[in-house]
Design a protein around this motif. Sequence first.
Motif, PDB file in Angstrom:
ATOM      1  N   GLU A   1      10.433 -14.219  47.808  1.00 57.27           N
ATOM      2  CA  GLU A   1      11.862 -14.187  47.494  1.00 57.27           C
ATOM      3  C   GLU A   1      12.606 -13.241  48.438  1.00 57.27           C
TER       4      GLU A   1
ATOM      5  N   ASN B   1      12.773 -14.879  51.766  1.00 58.29           N
ATOM      6  CA  ASN B   1      13.767 -15.948  51.697  1.00 58.29           C
ATOM      7  C   ASN B   1      15.183 -15.385  51.792  1.00 58.29           C
ATOM      8  N   THR B   2      15.404 -14.237  51.102  1.00 58.35           N
ATOM      9  CA  THR B   2      16.718 -13.588  51.167  1.00 58.35           C
ATOM     10  C   THR B   2      17.024 -13.122  52.588  1.00 58.35           C
ATOM     11  N   ASN B   3      16.000 -12.524  53.238  1.00 61.97           N
ATOM     12  CA  ASN B   3      16.193 -12.089  54.623  1.00 61.97           C
ATOM     13  C   ASN B   3      16.497 -13.259  55.551  1.00 61.97           C
ATOM     14  N   LEU B   4      15.759 -14.366  55.329  1.00 57.22           N
ATOM     15  CA  LEU B   4      15.994 -15.550  56.151  1.00 57.22           C
ATOM     16  C   LEU B   4      17.409 -16.090  55.957  1.00 57.22           C
ATOM     17  N   ARG B   5      17.848 -16.086  54.664  1.00 54.03           N
ATOM     18  CA  ARG B   5      19.213 -16.562  54.399  1.00 54.03           C
ATOM     19  C   ARG B   5      20.246 -15.666  55.096  1.00 54.03           C
ATOM     20  N   ASN B   6      19.998 -14.324  55.072  1.00 55.10           N
ATOM     21  CA  ASN B   6      20.911 -13.388  55.737  1.00 55.10           C
ATOM     22  C   ASN B   6      20.922 -13.605  57.249  1.00 55.10           C
TER      23      ASN B   6
ATOM     24  N   MET C   1      20.146 -16.356  58.786  1.00 51.27           N
ATOM     25  CA  MET C   1      20.811 -17.635  59.043  1.00 51.27           C
ATOM     26  C   MET C   1      22.326 -17.463  59.033  1.00 51.27           C
ATOM     27  N   THR C   2      22.801 -16.676  58.064  1.00 55.69           N
ATOM     28  CA  THR C   2      24.246 -16.431  57.984  1.00 55.69           C
ATOM     29  C   THR C   2      24.733 -15.705  59.238  1.00 55.69           C
TER      30      THR C   2
ATOM     31  N   LYS D   1      24.649 -18.075  62.185  1.00 53.69           N
ATOM     32  CA  LYS D   1      25.782 -19.003  62.135  1.00 53.69           C
ATOM     33  C   LYS D   1      27.062 -18.322  62.598  1.00 53.69           C
TER      34      LYS D   1
END
Length: 387
Positions: free
Chosen positions: A64, A67-72, A74-75, A78
């Motif tokens: 988790e 996953n949070t780090n990956l989402r950050n 990715m943001t 972007k």
Amino acid sequence: MTLNRTMITASTFLIILLLPLPYFFQDAWWVEILIFLLVLSLFSMVFIANRQIRNLSEQHLDLEASNTNLRNEMTTLKATNKQIRDSLAEYRFLVDHLDAFVFNVNIQTDTWLTTDQLDGIQAFENKIHPEDKVNFYKRKEKWLAGQAVRFEFRTVEASGEICWNELRTESTFNESGELERVTGIIIDTTARKVKEENLAQMAFYDTLTELPNRLMLKSHLNKVLSRAKRTKHEFVIMFLDLDGFKAVNDTLGHETGDALLKDVATRLNACVREEDLVSRIGGDEFIIVFEETSKDTVEEIADRIIVNIANPYYISEKEARVTPSIGISIYPEHGTDIDSIIDHADKAMYVAKSKGKNRYQFYDLELEEYPQPKETFIAKFRKLFQK
């Protein structure tokens, strides 16, 4: 995990089934041992299962967090990607609307990218002014070797127009210090050059007659004096004042007087040689500088000036007349510095006026006996340069 749960369930069910056995086999010691082993096995499986569950929970938390780090990330990526796209769009807009030619050279592959994909930098090289070609290609060798350059060169357009351009380059090196790319820009500086020339014209030329003014005269005389000392040659100063000009201004108006001065400038240039300098130093006073010329030639030119300047002027259907009074001094015979040479030419001019005007007079020591104005021209000359 599912297998462990099945085994625990089966073992528990088996223990429950075996629990009544001691009642049926009260003297059978092996039954108690069997039940003990089954219970021990059950607790072992429970312990292992709990440990696995704890490990899986920790792994889940790690996943988790990842996953949070990956989402950050990715943001962030972007946002960075959007900034790059926006910057590229702005860069492309500037390049497309900039009145300039931009190029990028990959040194490793000798690949050229330019804003003009059809002709590239070759279009400029084909138009370089013949006098600028050698310097251009010398500078090109330097920038392709990684040296930043900035220089101006001229191009000749198909119409025959000569344009000025400024080329600037910057180099990019890799971590090993090897040259990777050279980026350059060529800007059309023709408009700036024209403006600079106009400013120079205003600074060093008389706005009315377009003759060199006193600033240009001073600069020219300093160079002439240096050359004369170095080559041991003479030079001559001719001081000219217009007789009757004030009367023209008073009777016919200042516009007519200005037109007359412009005509006088044209006539003076027509009387002298191409290498001679005719300057207007103010009002109706002019100084002409001659280098490496004989006294006889100066006298011939003075005679031409007297005849041409004395001819009538027809301006707006009005006739005007002026005559010249000319004083002449020679370096080094009449002075070894600019001030004394101009001062002696000024004195000779006043003597020419006192002798009847419309004539020329060479300076000599005897002229010192003639009355002179309260303020000599050289005194006025110095005041003008102090302003």
